[in-house]
Enzyme design. Sequence first.
Site: not given
Ligand code: PLP
Length: 433
Positions: A130, A200, A225-226, A392
Site C-alpha cells: 500500500f 502491517d 476502519y477496515k 476488488r
Molecule cells: C488501509 C491501509 C492503510 C491506511 O493508512 P491510514 O494512515 O489510515 O490512511 C495503511 N496501510 C495499509 C497496508 C492499508 O491497507
Amino acid sequence: MTRTRQDCQVLDDEDTLRELRHQFDLPPGVIYLDGNSLGVLPRATASRVQEVMQREWGQDLIKSWNTAGWIDLPGRIGDKIGRLIGVKPGECVVADSTSLNLYKVLSAALQMARADAPKRRLIVSERSNFPTDLYIAESLARQHGAELKLIDSVDELPAALNGDLAVLMLTQVNYRSGFMHDMAAVTAAAHAAGALVIWDLAHSAGAHEVDLSGARADFAVGCGYKYLNGGPGAPAFVWVNPKHAERFWQPLSGWLGHAAPFQFTPNYQPAPGIRRYIAGTPAILSTAALECGVDTVLAAEALGGMAALRKKSVALCELFIELAEARCASLGIRLSSPREASQRGSQVCLSLAAPLQEAGYAVMQALIARGVIGDFRAGDPRRLEQVPHILRFGFTPLYIGYAEVFDAVEHLHAVLASEEWRRPEFHQQGAVT
Ligand SMILES: *Cc1c(COP(=O)(O)O)cnc(C)c1O
C-alpha cells in the site's frame, strides 16, 4: 456442478455465525463487499457516541477523563484488539493513524538496527505494498541514511534476506491481490538473516487469525476502519514486542506517551512499555466508536472466534471464485487473487481479459448502481498484463451470507452480458475510487 441459489440458502441456514449480522444496520438492497476498505456501521455505535457526547462530554465535562475512563481507552481497546492478533494485555494500544504508527515503529526499528548492526542499511518492502507504507519508509530512509529496496515478487524475498537488510516491512495481506504472507515463516527467515520485521495488519486484524507472539514478530500496526468496523478515519493500533518496547523512544515523543504526563515536567521521560507509543490526546469520540466496532468482532468469540470467522471467510471466497468463473469467465472475468485459500486474505480480486481490460472501472460503477458494492483499483497502464485493473471484493463473514455471494455474481454476469457498463454515467470518476 456449480452451486445454485438454493444451495447457498442452505449454507446460510446452517451458518452458525449468521446471528452476528444483527449487530449491524445494513441498508436494504445492498450487498456490501467492501468491508476490507470501510467496515459497516455497528448498531451500538450511534447510541454509544451519543452517550459520550451528551452525558460524558455534555454533562460531566472534563471530569470524564477520570470518571468515564477516557484516559484508559487507548489501552483498553488495544487489549481487545490484542485478543485478535495474539498478544497479551498491555502490549497493544490504539493511537493515531496506520501511517503515523508505521512511522513510529519503523523509526524505532531503524534505531535498533543502527545500534545492533550499523552496516545494515536496507529497508525491504514490496512494490505492490500500500503506497502510504512505502511513502513513510521513503521519508524515514532519507532521515536515517537507509535505503528502501522494493521487491517485485515474493520469489525475490529469500535473496533479499541478507546481511544488508535492517528491517523487513511487509503488509501481511496485499491490498490489491489479497495475497497473504505466512507470518511465522517469513518472520523466522528474516530473523535468521539478522533483520527485524514489521507487519502491517491493515487487512488482517479482524479478518483472519493472527498470532504475533507465536510468530515472534518485532512490530505491528493496523487499521481500525477496515475489518474492525471502527468508522471512517477510526484510530489505528500499534504493537511492539515487549522485548523491544523500552529500547528506544519512538520519534513522536508526545506528552501522553510520557511516564507521568500530569507532572508536566519540561523533560521527556518515556512511559514504560507500549504506552510510549501514544503521542497526543486521543480522539475520544472516534475511539469510542472504534470500541463498538472491535466488539462486533469479539462477539464471535462465543461462536468459535477468529478460527470460525476465517473458516466462513474462506468458504465465501471459494464460493465467489467458483460462481464468478462458472458464470463470467466466458465474458472475460479472470481471477487475480491466489487460488489457494491459505495464500489469500478475506478478499477476491477479478480482472478483465482483452478486449475488456479497460472496462473495470465502469463495470464496478455499474455493479454499485445495482447495490453490489466493491471497489476498483487501477493497474499499471504500461504493464496491464502484469498489473491489471482489478475489481476488488471483500468478504466479511460477520455480515455477508452465501446467498448474497450468489446474487453478487448474478449481477456481475448481468452487467457484462448486457454491456450495461458502457452507459456514460458509469465512466465518470469521483475523487475517491
Ligand atoms: C488501509 C491501509 C492503510 C491506511 O493508512 P491510514 O494512515 O489510515 O490512511 C495503511 N496501510 C495499509 C497496508 C492499508 O491497507
